[in-house]
Scaffold this active site. Structure first.
Site, PDB file in Angstrom:
ATOM      1  N   ARG A  50      -9.225  10.746  -8.003  1.00 36.79           N
ATOM      2  CA  ARG A  50      -8.167  11.299  -7.040  1.00 36.79           C
ATOM      3  C   ARG A  50      -7.523  10.261  -6.236  1.00 36.79           C
ATOM      4  O   ARG A  50      -7.787  10.209  -4.861  1.00 36.79           O
ATOM      5  CB  ARG A  50      -9.256  12.219  -6.007  1.00 36.79           C
ATOM      6  CG  ARG A  50      -8.356  13.561  -5.508  1.00 36.79           C
ATOM      7  CD  ARG A  50      -8.719  13.612  -3.959  1.00 36.79           C
ATOM      8  NE  ARG A  50      -8.256  12.437  -3.188  1.00 36.79           N
ATOM      9  CZ  ARG A  50      -8.409  12.129  -1.818  1.00 36.79           C
ATOM     10  NH1 ARG A  50      -9.067  13.076  -1.209  1.00 36.79           N
ATOM     11  NH2 ARG A  50      -7.944  11.195  -1.244  1.00 36.79           N
ATOM     12  N   LYS A  67      -6.115  -1.697  -0.452  1.00 40.60           N
ATOM     13  CA  LYS A  67      -6.779  -1.668   0.702  1.00 40.60           C
ATOM     14  C   LYS A  67      -7.454  -2.995   1.119  1.00 40.60           C
ATOM     15  O   LYS A  67      -7.413  -3.354   2.481  1.00 40.60           O
ATOM     16  CB  LYS A  67      -8.059  -1.013   0.442  1.00 40.60           C
ATOM     17  CG  LYS A  67      -7.622   0.641   0.309  1.00 40.60           C
ATOM     18  CD  LYS A  67      -7.878   1.544   1.669  1.00 40.60           C
ATOM     19  CE  LYS A  67      -7.217   2.984   1.632  1.00 40.60           C
ATOM     20  NZ  LYS A  67      -7.678   3.708   2.539  1.00 40.60           N
ATOM     21  N   ASP A  85     -13.551   5.893   3.364  1.00 42.19           N
ATOM     22  CA  ASP A  85     -12.298   5.917   4.204  1.00 42.19           C
ATOM     23  C   ASP A  85     -11.565   7.374   4.023  1.00 42.19           C
ATOM     24  O   ASP A  85     -10.999   7.554   5.055  1.00 42.19           O
ATOM     25  CB  ASP A  85     -11.318   5.020   3.755  1.00 42.19           C
ATOM     26  CG  ASP A  85      -9.990   4.867   4.711  1.00 42.19           C
ATOM     27  OD1 ASP A  85     -10.291   4.385   5.740  1.00 42.19           O
ATOM     28  OD2 ASP A  85      -9.050   4.689   4.121  1.00 42.19           O
ATOM     29  N   ASP A  86     -11.477   7.988   2.994  1.00 42.45           N
ATOM     30  CA  ASP A  86     -10.874   9.101   2.769  1.00 42.45           C
ATOM     31  C   ASP A  86     -11.340  10.164   3.597  1.00 42.45           C
ATOM     32  O   ASP A  86     -10.712  11.163   4.299  1.00 42.45           O
ATOM     33  CB  ASP A  86     -11.012   9.780   1.306  1.00 42.45           C
ATOM     34  CG  ASP A  86     -10.580   8.773   0.503  1.00 42.45           C
ATOM     35  OD1 ASP A  86      -9.213   8.257   0.482  1.00 42.45           O
ATOM     36  OD2 ASP A  86     -10.939   8.427  -0.569  1.00 42.45           O
ATOM     37  N   ASN A 115      -0.176  12.178   1.534  1.00 42.89           N
ATOM     38  CA  ASN A 115       0.553  11.010   0.917  1.00 42.89           C
ATOM     39  C   ASN A 115       0.445  10.961  -0.463  1.00 42.89           C
ATOM     40  O   ASN A 115      -0.468  11.373  -1.222  1.00 42.89           O
ATOM     41  CB  ASN A 115       0.424   9.747   1.674  1.00 42.89           C
ATOM     42  CG  ASN A 115      -0.923   9.170   1.819  1.00 42.89           C
ATOM     43  OD1 ASN A 115      -1.539   9.164   0.711  1.00 42.89           O
ATOM     44  ND2 ASN A 115      -1.478   8.806   2.996  1.00 42.89           N
ATOM     45  N   GLU A 142     -13.534   5.077  -2.178  1.00 40.02           N
ATOM     46  CA  GLU A 142     -12.144   5.390  -2.102  1.00 40.02           C
ATOM     47  C   GLU A 142     -11.764   6.302  -3.227  1.00 40.02           C
ATOM     48  O   GLU A 142     -11.693   5.953  -4.163  1.00 40.02           O
ATOM     49  CB  GLU A 142     -11.200   3.765  -2.100  1.00 40.02           C
ATOM     50  CG  GLU A 142      -9.899   4.191  -1.609  1.00 40.02           C
ATOM     51  CD  GLU A 142      -9.722   4.492  -0.161  1.00 40.02           C
ATOM     52  OE1 GLU A 142      -8.839   5.173  -0.180  1.00 40.02           O
ATOM     53  OE2 GLU A 142     -10.535   4.090   0.536  1.00 40.02           O
ATOM     54  N   ASP A 143     -10.911   7.356  -2.653  1.00 41.54           N
ATOM     55  CA  ASP A 143     -10.318   8.269  -3.762  1.00 41.54           C
ATOM     56  C   ASP A 143     -11.118   8.905  -4.798  1.00 41.54           C
ATOM     57  O   ASP A 143     -10.728   9.055  -5.992  1.00 41.54           O
ATOM     58  CB  ASP A 143      -9.144   7.723  -4.259  1.00 41.54           C
ATOM     59  CG  ASP A 143      -7.944   7.268  -3.322  1.00 41.54           C
ATOM     60  OD1 ASP A 143      -8.127   7.971  -2.233  1.00 41.54           O
ATOM     61  OD2 ASP A 143      -6.893   6.897  -3.710  1.00 41.54           O
ATOM     62  N   ASN A 159      -1.783   6.369   9.750  1.00 43.88           N
ATOM     63  CA  ASN A 159      -2.155   5.595   8.725  1.00 43.88           C
ATOM     64  C   ASN A 159      -3.507   4.974   8.673  1.00 43.88           C
ATOM     65  O   ASN A 159      -3.764   4.400   9.913  1.00 43.88           O
ATOM     66  CB  ASN A 159      -1.338   4.373   8.265  1.00 43.88           C
ATOM     67  CG  ASN A 159      -1.402   3.834   7.077  1.00 43.88           C
ATOM     68  OD1 ASN A 159      -2.571   3.452   6.607  1.00 43.88           O
ATOM     69  ND2 ASN A 159      -0.275   3.443   6.385  1.00 43.88           N
ATOM     70  N   TYR A 214       0.853  -1.241   0.030  1.00 43.88           N
ATOM     71  CA  TYR A 214       0.018   0.036  -0.079  1.00 43.88           C
ATOM     72  C   TYR A 214       0.679   1.449   0.022  1.00 43.88           C
ATOM     73  O   TYR A 214       1.816   1.286  -0.529  1.00 43.88           O
ATOM     74  CB  TYR A 214      -1.058  -0.077   1.096  1.00 43.88           C
ATOM     75  CG  TYR A 214      -2.112   0.841   0.799  1.00 43.88           C
ATOM     76  CD1 TYR A 214      -2.991   0.697  -0.147  1.00 43.88           C
ATOM     77  CD2 TYR A 214      -2.351   1.882   1.669  1.00 43.88           C
ATOM     78  CE1 TYR A 214      -4.021   1.406  -0.615  1.00 43.88           C
ATOM     79  CE2 TYR A 214      -3.362   2.823   1.261  1.00 43.88           C
ATOM     80  CZ  TYR A 214      -4.142   2.759   0.254  1.00 43.88           C
ATOM     81  OH  TYR A 214      -5.344   3.530  -0.183  1.00 43.88           O
TER      82      TYR A 214
END
Length: 541
Positions: free
Chosen positions: A147, A165, A259-260, A399, A236-237, A443, A94
């Site tokens: 993203r 993930k 999660d973001d 990150n 996610e993203d 994290n 990851y």
């Protein structure tokens, strides 16, 4: 193993393949004789051999690709390796390595993994979902690739994020991998370099927006609910302008979370809880200034606010303890360019154009970087925080490493060793004036795998904001005084499985207490979860 596969079919099935670990008896029984070298290895020997092979590779991207191939070949060995040394292997499967893997996805593509659902399959999404071989999916991590980390629009290359993930769902919290499905919703890409690349593997048009996009995502959610009724969807993203509305639209209708937004918020809150054990202060006395005003920033600010409410503060007063700063300056009420999810944190203040001036004006106790722009926590920024606070909280969370707002060494050195530090990507230990510091990595791996195990063990119908506060508290309470003395405000990643079990148990307790479970509460919740957890051992057929 329970299937009736034989010979090459076994060796090419990652769930059944044991490689050189097949015993002589198994080789005869399943027609494997002659298909393997005659020597028999234990799983432990296989782990040692694989570790040695990885050590001979030149860089982490090569190691990432090696591990991807291993996952496609021998799933048990893949997870046994990860779980044997999580601190070493998590940064490879990851962040930060997955960022480079996503950028180069089309050029290093090998075996396919997960499910790709293009927008030109509208009307047939359920049909594509049913092409997945597993009949009972409990977790989907889904992205549209717009993203990816701090790297932007990577189109179908973003598939590396759901894959990574879900690998950590299993490696860090024991969620059985057969219940996990990574999904890429391909709606196109606005990345011109990808569209011009003859090796690009996604749809070759600009991103679809508006009603067509919303209808496509809606069809996906409906299809998941019908095909996998116990499934939790993790977003996610996604770009901010999609991420926030999608979470708002579905959070009270299906079992889902982002999660973001929520995982990042929980790991930040966990770091704050631990940091306050160092500074000996109360949460309700803190003031935070965020560098970045996207969904990650507002998600953290909102969870902090709700945690303050649990300690007796009014929600409006709690929200005023956080302020946002973006490329246009401090987010104040007079600005006309703010989105609805940002406006709740706009403060009644004169405009401020520089981050250092915002620090001096607002005197925050902590700064949190979610800008994805490197080096913005400059020496003047760190020094300004150190002048205001005896123990300033400095969290550069962007990150991968190349996007971090500052390094651990910079934060410790410029503050004279007074910083309470955590970052989004890993940094090595730091020596400052004879003092040894071990920087923590904020994290999300401390949160989302445990959340997954809690949902899996309880078959939860929803994921609530309160569950993330519970998770943050459970992470922070595992940090030892010895770790705090070294500046480490998160549990060591070397014991991530035990940490995840502790967090999952706390969240599962909440799920049962609030009537969100589909199953009856077991007599021993921790034992129930450990029994349900995946263990990477070879099983006899």
């Amino acid at each position: 193993m329970s299937t009736q596969a034989y010979g090459y079919d076994i060796l090419h099935n990652p769930r059944l393949n044991q490689g050189s670990a097949f015993s002589h008896e198994e080789r005869r029984k399943y027609r494997l004789e002659g298909l393997l070298p005659p020597g028999v290895s234990s799983l432990e020997i296989q782990i040692a051999r694989t570790h040695a092979q990885l050590s001979q590779l030149d860089n982490d991207l090569q190691r990432y690709l090696f591990l991807s191939d291993l996952q496609a070949r021998n799933e048990t060995l893949f997870y046994a390796l990860l779980m044997s040394d999580p601190a070493t292997y998590m940064p490879i499967v990851y962040t930060p390595t997955v960022g480079e893997a996503c950028q180069k996805f089309d050029h290093v593509f090998r075996a396919t993994r997960g499910l790709y659902i293009p927008i030109d399959a509208r009307g047939r999404v359920k049909e594509l979902l049913r092409n997945w071989p597993e009949p009972d999916v409990r977790f989907i991590v889904v992205t549209d690739g717009e993203r990816i980390l701090g790297l932007g629009d990577l189109g179908v290359g973003g598939m590396g994020i759901p894959i990574g993930k879900l690998a950590l769902y299993t490696a860090c919290a024991g969620v059985p991998p057969m219940y996990c499905l990574p999904v890429m919703l391909d709606v196109g890409t606005n990345n011109v370099s990808l569209l011009d690349d003859p090796l690009y593997l996604g749809l070759r048009h600009e991103r679809v927006r508006g009603e067509e996009y919303d209808a496509f995502v809606g069809e996906f959610v409906d299809a998941v609910q019908e095909t996998y009724p116990k499934c939790c969807i993790q977003w996610e993203d996604f770009a901010n302008f999609n991420a926030v509305p999608l979470l708002e639209r579905y959070k009270d209708k299906v079992c889902t979370y982002n999660d973001d937004i929520q995982g990042t918020a929980a790991v930040a809150l966990a770091g704050i809880y631990a940091a306050l054990r160092i500074s000996k202060q109360k949460l309700t006395d803190q003031r935070f200034l965020f560098l970045g005003g996207g969904s990650a920033a507002t998600g953290i600010a909102e969870l902090i606010s709700q945690a303050m409410v649990l300690e007796g503060m009014d929600i409006d007063a709690a929200r005023r303890r956080s302020a946002l700063f973006d490329v246009s300056g401090l987010m104040v009420q007079s600005r006309t360019d703010l989105a609805g999810f940002q406006r709740v944190f706009a403060i009644d203040h004169e405009p401020v154009e520089t981050f250092v001036d915002a620090i001096r004006a607002l005197e925050p106790t902590g700064i949190i970087g979610v800008s994805t722009v490197p080096k913005l926590f400059s020496q003047p920024v760190i020094q300004a925080m150190s002048e205001i606070n005896e123990r300033p909280i400095i969290f550069p969370y962007s990150n991968p490493t190349s996007r971090s707002e500052c390094t651990a060494e910079e934060a410790y050195r410029w503050s004279g060793g007074q910083t309470i530090f955590a970052s989004g990507s890993p940094f090595p230990p730091v020596e400052i004036e004879g003092r040894h510091f071990v920087p923590g990595q904020g994290n999300n791996v401390y949160i989302f795998p445990a959340m997954g195990m809690a949902v899996f063990a309880t078959e939860a119908t929803r994921v609530s904001q309160e569950m993330f506060i519970i998770a943050a508290q459970a992470v922070a309470e595992q940090v030892t005084n010895e770790s705090l003395e070294k500046g480490l405000i998160y549990p060591p990643q070397s014991r991530i499985f035990d940490a995840s079990m502790h967090v999952a148990a706390a969240v599962a307790e909440y799920v049962f207490e609030h009537g969100l479970a589909r199953t009856e509460r077991p007599a021993d919740l921790v034992e129930h979860m450990r029994a349900a957890a995946y263990s990477p051992v070879y099983r006899a057929r």
